[in-house]
Design an enzyme around this catalytic site. Structure first.
Site, short mmCIF file in Angstrom:
data_model
loop_
_atom_site.label_atom_id
_atom_site.label_comp_id
_atom_site.label_asym_id
_atom_site.label_seq_id
_atom_site.Cartn_x
_atom_site.Cartn_y
_atom_site.Cartn_z
CG ASP A 48 24.78 -24.67 -5.55
OD1 ASP A 48 23.85 -24.61 -6.46
OD2 ASP A 48 25.29 -23.68 -5.13
CB ILE A 49 30.10 -23.38 -5.38
CG1 ILE A 49 31.40 -23.11 -4.78
CG2 ILE A 49 29.26 -21.97 -5.55
CD1 ILE A 49 32.36 -22.63 -5.70
CG ASN A 104 15.64 -20.95 -10.78
OD1 ASN A 104 14.66 -21.04 -10.44
ND2 ASN A 104 16.77 -20.86 -10.07
CD GLN A 111 18.97 -19.57 -16.42
OE1 GLN A 111 18.03 -19.17 -17.34
NE2 GLN A 111 19.82 -20.53 -17.05
CG HIS A 117 21.28 -24.82 -13.59
ND1 HIS A 117 21.60 -23.66 -14.41
CD2 HIS A 117 20.91 -24.24 -12.11
CE1 HIS A 117 21.20 -22.48 -13.65
NE2 HIS A 117 20.88 -22.89 -12.28
CG PHE A 118 16.64 -30.02 -13.42
CD1 PHE A 118 16.99 -30.08 -15.05
CD2 PHE A 118 15.36 -29.94 -13.29
CE1 PHE A 118 16.01 -30.26 -15.95
CE2 PHE A 118 14.38 -30.08 -14.31
CZ PHE A 118 14.65 -30.25 -15.43
CG HIS A 119 18.83 -25.47 -8.22
ND1 HIS A 119 19.91 -24.96 -7.65
CD2 HIS A 119 18.53 -24.74 -9.11
CE1 HIS A 119 20.28 -23.59 -8.08
NE2 HIS A 119 19.69 -23.79 -9.40
P1 5GP Z 1 20.52 -20.27 -10.76
O1 5GP Z 1 20.35 -19.24 -9.60
O2 5GP Z 1 21.14 -19.95 -12.04
O3 5GP Z 1 19.34 -21.22 -10.83
O4 5GP Z 1 21.70 -21.29 -9.80
C1 5GP Z 1 23.04 -21.10 -10.45
C2 5GP Z 1 23.81 -22.11 -8.91
O5 5GP Z 1 25.06 -22.23 -9.43
C3 5GP Z 1 23.89 -21.26 -7.68
O6 5GP Z 1 23.02 -22.09 -6.93
C4 5GP Z 1 25.36 -21.30 -7.44
O7 5GP Z 1 25.70 -21.49 -6.14
C5 5GP Z 1 25.95 -22.29 -8.37
N1 5GP Z 1 27.10 -21.85 -8.64
C6 5GP Z 1 27.66 -20.87 -9.35
N2 5GP Z 1 28.99 -20.85 -9.59
C7 5GP Z 1 29.12 -22.07 -9.27
C8 5GP Z 1 30.61 -22.77 -9.50
O8 5GP Z 1 31.65 -22.16 -9.84
N3 5GP Z 1 30.61 -23.90 -9.04
C9 5GP Z 1 29.56 -24.57 -8.45
N4 5GP Z 1 29.57 -25.89 -7.84
N5 5GP Z 1 28.45 -23.94 -8.26
C10 5GP Z 1 28.19 -22.83 -8.80
#
Ligand code: 5GP
Ligand code: ZN
Length: 192
Positions: A48-49, A104, A111, A117-119
C-alpha cells in the site's frame, strides 16, 4: 422547456466504465508503478502506498470487479487462498503481533478504490494504528429476530446452483433489452 434523456446503465456498463479509470487495473498493466510482493495468473499483491504499518499489503484479482459479491466464486475462492497464504507469510516476515484483514465494499464502508482488494495489515501491541469500532448494546430479542429474518434468505453454499457472481450476467442481447430511457423534463428558470 429542455428535454434531457438519461440512459440507465446496465451493471456490465457500470463495471466497464469503472475499469477504464481504475488505478489498480493500471497497476496490473504496469502503467502505474507498484511494489509487488506476490503474483500468479489471477491475483496480484503489492505494498500500500500509504501503509498503516510497514508491510501493509493489498491483494487484488487481476480481473476488474468493484465489490466482492460481483466476483465469480472460483476467483473469490482463489483470492481468499492467497490472502490466507500472504497473511501467514507477512505475520512471520514482519514479526507482527497480530494481523488485520480488511475488505471494504462501497464508499459508505470506506472503499476508495473501486477494484476489489483485501488489506493485510501487520499490527503491533498498543500501536493504536486503527481506530476502534463504534459498538452498540442491543436487546437479545432483537438479535433473535434479526437472525431469523436474515437466516431465512440464506442457503448453504453447496446447494447454490449457480456458482458464479451474484450480479446477474448481462448478455449483449439483454443489454439492449434492459436499456431503460428516462426522460426528465427541466423547466428553464426565468431570470430574475
Ligand atoms: P480502500 O480505502 O479503497 O479500502 O483502500 C484503498 C487503498 O489503496 C488505500 O489504503 C490507499 O493507500 C491505496 N492506494 C491508493 N492508490 C494507490 C496507488 O496508486 N498505489 C498503491 N500502492 N496503493 C494505493
Ligand atoms: Zn480495476
Amino acid at each position: 422547456m429542455i428535454n434531457i434523456t438519461i440512459m440507465a446503465q446496465t451493471p456490465q456498463q457500470v463495471l466497464e466504465a469503472s475499469k477504464a479509470q481504475c488505478i489498480f487495473c493500471k497497476i496490473i498493466e504496469g502503467e502505474i508503478p507498484s511494489f509487488k510482493i506476490y503474483e500468479d495468473s489471477k491475483v496480484y499483491a503489492f505494498l500500500d502506498i500509504n501503509p498503516v504499518n510497514a508491510g501493509h499489503t493489498l491483494v487484488i484479482p487481476k480481473e476488474h470487479y468493484i465489490v466482492l459479491p460481483q466476483m465469480p466464486d472460483d476467483l473469490a475462492t482463489h483470492l481468499m487462498k492467497v490472502v490466507k497464504y500472504l497473511s501467514g507469510a507477512i505475520f512471520e516476515m514482519t514479526g507482527a503481533h497480530g494481523i488485520n484483514v480488511f475488505q471494504n465494499n462501497g464508499a459508505a464502508a470506506g472503499q476508495e478504490v473501486p477494484h476489489v482488494h483485501f488489506h493485510i495489515i501487520p499490527r503491533f501491541q498498543d500501536d493504536k494504528a486503527i481506530g476502534e469500532w463504534k459498538r452498540n448494546q442491543i436487546d437479545p430479542e432483537k438479535l433473535k429476530q434479526m437472525a431469523e429474518a436474515m437466516g431465512k434468505n440464506l442457503k448453504p453454499i453447496s446447494s447454490r446452483v449457480n456458482l458464479g457472481s451474484t450480479t446477474p450476467k448481462v448478455t449483449k442481447k439483454k443489454k439492449v433489452a434492459t436499456k431503460r430511457k428516462k426522460t426528465i423534463k427541466v423547466t428553464k428558470r426565468k431570470k430574475l
